[in-house]
Design a protein around this motif. Structure first.
Motif, PDB file in Angstrom:
ATOM      1  N   ILE A 114      -6.189 -52.472  45.618  1.00  0.00           N
ATOM      2  CA  ILE A 114      -5.401 -51.255  45.803  1.00  0.00           C
ATOM      3  C   ILE A 114      -5.256 -51.070  47.306  1.00  0.00           C
ATOM      4  O   ILE A 114      -6.220 -51.230  48.057  1.00  0.00           O
ATOM      5  N   ASP A 119      -0.784 -49.459  43.834  1.00  0.00           N
ATOM      6  CA  ASP A 119      -1.394 -50.453  42.955  1.00  0.00           C
ATOM      7  C   ASP A 119      -0.707 -51.807  43.064  1.00  0.00           C
ATOM      8  O   ASP A 119       0.263 -51.973  43.823  1.00  0.00           O
ATOM      9  N   VAL A 122      -3.051 -45.451  38.312  1.00  0.00           N
ATOM     10  CA  VAL A 122      -2.663 -46.728  38.922  1.00  0.00           C
ATOM     11  C   VAL A 122      -2.997 -47.843  37.939  1.00  0.00           C
ATOM     12  O   VAL A 122      -3.936 -47.735  37.152  1.00  0.00           O
TER      13      VAL A 122
END
Length: 192
Positions: free
Chosen positions: A149, A162, A189
């Motif tokens: 991430i 993401d 995400v």
């Protein structure tokens, strides 16, 4: 002779009063010590699961953690940093997504999604912002799931991007837990 009797009586009364006073002082000291011991009961901060369970805004997340059998893991020693989607974040997913993920046959996918929101270590907001600023405005973290991430700042807020280009913004930072820290985010995400 009367004087001697009077002095003797006064001495006895004084000795009795002094001993009663000592006993009363000892009782007062004991009672004060007991009150101090009771007052010093330390209230321990709950772990990540306990903190999330106590907040109605995380009820979907808590249900998902239970369905994925991650309660024990996230209650462990840690420390963990959890980017925790709120109920409103889960509501943004396409209709039926949450229900589908909560089915027993989707446990592996649900586990992957949830662990994608967890980073090993305790990273409070100030440390996250420092890492972003020290790395030319972007800082990549590896999640417990194994994916990446990217963290950045947009308008002073920490934003997660993401693996698919989806984003989430931290809406509440630094919710303390005994085994780490929670940052509430406004979207879920997703790993690749």
């Amino acid at each position: 002779m009367k004087l001697i009797k009077s002095l003797t009586m006064l001495s006895l009364v004084g000795a009795m009063m002094a001993s009663c006073g000592e006993k009363k002082n000892e009782e007062t000291v004991d009672t004060a010590e007991e009150l101090v011991e009771e007052a010093v009961v330390v209230e321990e901060t709950p772990n990540i699961v306990g903190v999330a369970s106590a907040n109605a805004d995380f009820s979907t997340l808590v249900a998902a953690v239970g369905a994925a059998n991650l309660v024990e893991t996230l209650s462990g020693e840690g420390p963990f940093t959890v980017f925790a989607p709120t109920n409103a974040a889960f509501d943004k997913l396409p209709a039926g997504t949450v229900e589908s993920l909560l089915k027993p046959e989707s446990k592996d996918k649900l586990t992957a999604v949830l662990t994608y929101h967890v980073v090993a270590g305790k990273f409070e907001a100030a440390a996250v912002i420092d890492a972003i600023n020290s790395n030319n405005g972007k800082f990549e973290v590896t999640t417990v799931q194994g994916g990446k991430i990217t963290l950045s700042l947009v308008g002073g807020n920490v934003v997660l991007t993401d693996a698919n280009g989806g984003t989430a913004t931290v809406v509440i930072a630094d919710v303390a837990a005994s085994n780490g820290v929670i940052h509430a985010i406004d979207s879920v995400v997703m790993p690749k």
